[in-house]
Design a protein around this motif. Structure first.
Motif, PDB file in Angstrom:
ATOM      1  N   GLU A  60       0.824  -1.215   0.000  1.00 15.95           N
ATOM      2  CA  GLU A  60       0.000   0.000   0.000  1.00 15.95           C
ATOM      3  C   GLU A  60       0.857   1.264   0.000  1.00 15.95           C
ATOM      4  O   GLU A  60       0.569   2.214  -0.733  1.00 15.95           O
ATOM      5  CB  GLU A  60      -0.950  -0.027   1.208  1.00 15.95           C
ATOM      6  N   SER A  64       1.013   4.126  -2.918  1.00 19.36           N
ATOM      7  CA  SER A  64       0.842   5.546  -2.595  1.00 19.36           C
ATOM      8  C   SER A  64       1.995   6.367  -3.162  1.00 19.36           C
ATOM      9  O   SER A  64       1.780   7.424  -3.773  1.00 19.36           O
ATOM     10  CB  SER A  64       0.759   5.748  -1.077  1.00 19.36           C
ATOM     11  N   LEU A 109      -7.948  -2.293  -2.436  1.00 15.67           N
ATOM     12  CA  LEU A 109      -8.335  -1.786  -3.750  1.00 15.67           C
ATOM     13  C   LEU A 109      -8.175  -0.276  -3.864  1.00 15.67           C
ATOM     14  O   LEU A 109      -7.744   0.237  -4.895  1.00 15.67           O
ATOM     15  CB  LEU A 109      -9.781  -2.195  -4.074  1.00 15.67           C
ATOM     16  N   GLU A 110      -8.469   0.439  -2.800  1.00 15.32           N
ATOM     17  CA  GLU A 110      -8.402   1.905  -2.847  1.00 15.32           C
ATOM     18  C   GLU A 110      -6.986   2.410  -3.173  1.00 15.32           C
ATOM     19  O   GLU A 110      -6.822   3.463  -3.779  1.00 15.32           O
ATOM     20  CB  GLU A 110      -8.918   2.531  -1.552  1.00 15.32           C
ATOM     21  N   VAL A 113      -6.575   2.004  -6.953  1.00 15.13           N
ATOM     22  CA  VAL A 113      -7.393   3.023  -7.613  1.00 15.13           C
ATOM     23  C   VAL A 113      -6.683   4.377  -7.559  1.00 15.13           C
ATOM     24  O   VAL A 113      -6.576   5.083  -8.565  1.00 15.13           O
ATOM     25  CB  VAL A 113      -8.798   3.096  -6.975  1.00 15.13           C
ATOM     26  N   ALA A 114      -6.166   4.735  -6.399  1.00 13.36           N
ATOM     27  CA  ALA A 114      -5.482   6.032  -6.257  1.00 13.36           C
ATOM     28  C   ALA A 114      -4.223   6.090  -7.125  1.00 13.36           C
ATOM     29  O   ALA A 114      -3.964   7.101  -7.770  1.00 13.36           O
ATOM     30  CB  ALA A 114      -5.136   6.281  -4.791  1.00 13.36           C
ATOM     31  N   ARG A 117      -5.090   6.653 -10.834  1.00 10.07           N
ATOM     32  CA  ARG A 117      -5.753   7.910 -11.216  1.00 10.07           C
ATOM     33  C   ARG A 117      -4.958   8.731 -12.236  1.00 10.07           C
ATOM     34  O   ARG A 117      -5.516   9.145 -13.261  1.00 10.07           O
ATOM     35  CB  ARG A 117      -6.076   8.730  -9.964  1.00 10.07           C
TER      36      ARG A 117
END
Length: 182
Positions: A60, A64, A109-110, A113-114, A117
């Motif tokens: 994660e 990021s 998942l988030e 997705v980020a 983008r």
């Protein structure tokens, strides 16, 4: 009186990310992370439930960072080059999120997705809204495959790999642009 905390979740994840790069996924153990942050292994369980959660958090954090890096790109070539540079700077983390392998914990998942983008926004500019997802997947798949082959020594036929990257990025972007022009 409770025992004072001697480390933080951020320090644990940071140490785990560094260990991943130097020791690989097999070397990313709770004991090694504990040693890196200066605590005993059982103390880590105050912050993470176990190795799987730690690996997931590393993935994660990687996504990021990748999303932030890609968000600074103003055009397709800059985005592709930033993606490639990230893979070269953090090869083990790159492979963890791009080709995790069976049984490897995956990020929420988030986070994907980020990180996606910036690629989706660029793909929409190139190919239009109707085919942005397909265009983003095409660009990502090609670039991830290329970088993975570089990292694994897959280009062994000679020639200039940077020239091959230039060729590929140009052709993929031109093909995606042609969708919106057509």
């Amino acid at each position: 009186m409770p025992t004072p905390d001697r480390t933080s979740l951020d320090a644990i994840v940071s140490a785990a990310r560094d260990l991943l790069e130097t020791e690989g996924l097999a070397g990313l153990t709770m004991q090694a992370v504990a040693q890196a942050v200066g605590v005993r292994a059982p103390s880590l369980y105050k912050r993470v439930q176990g190795r799987d959660e730690l690996i997931r958090r590393v993935a994660e954090a990687t996504l990021s960072d990748l999303g932030e890096r890609l968000g600074g790109a103003s055009h397709a070539r800059a985005l592709a080059d930033a993606f490639r540079a990230f893979g070269h700077e953090r090869p083990a983390a790159f492979q963890l999120v791009m080709t995790p392998g069976p049984g490897v914990p995956t990020p929420g998942l988030e986070f994907g997705v980020a990180a996606s983008r910036p690629i989706l926004q660029l793909a929409e500019e190139l190919a239009g809204k109707a085919t942005a997802l397909e265009a983003a997947r095409t660009l990502t798949a090609w670039a991830a495959g290329f970088v993975s082959m570089e990292l694994n020594g897959g280009f062994n036929l000679g020639g200039d790999v940077d020239a091959a990257w230039d060729f590929g990025v140009t052709r993929i972007v031109d093909a995606i642009r042609a969708v919106s022009a057509g």
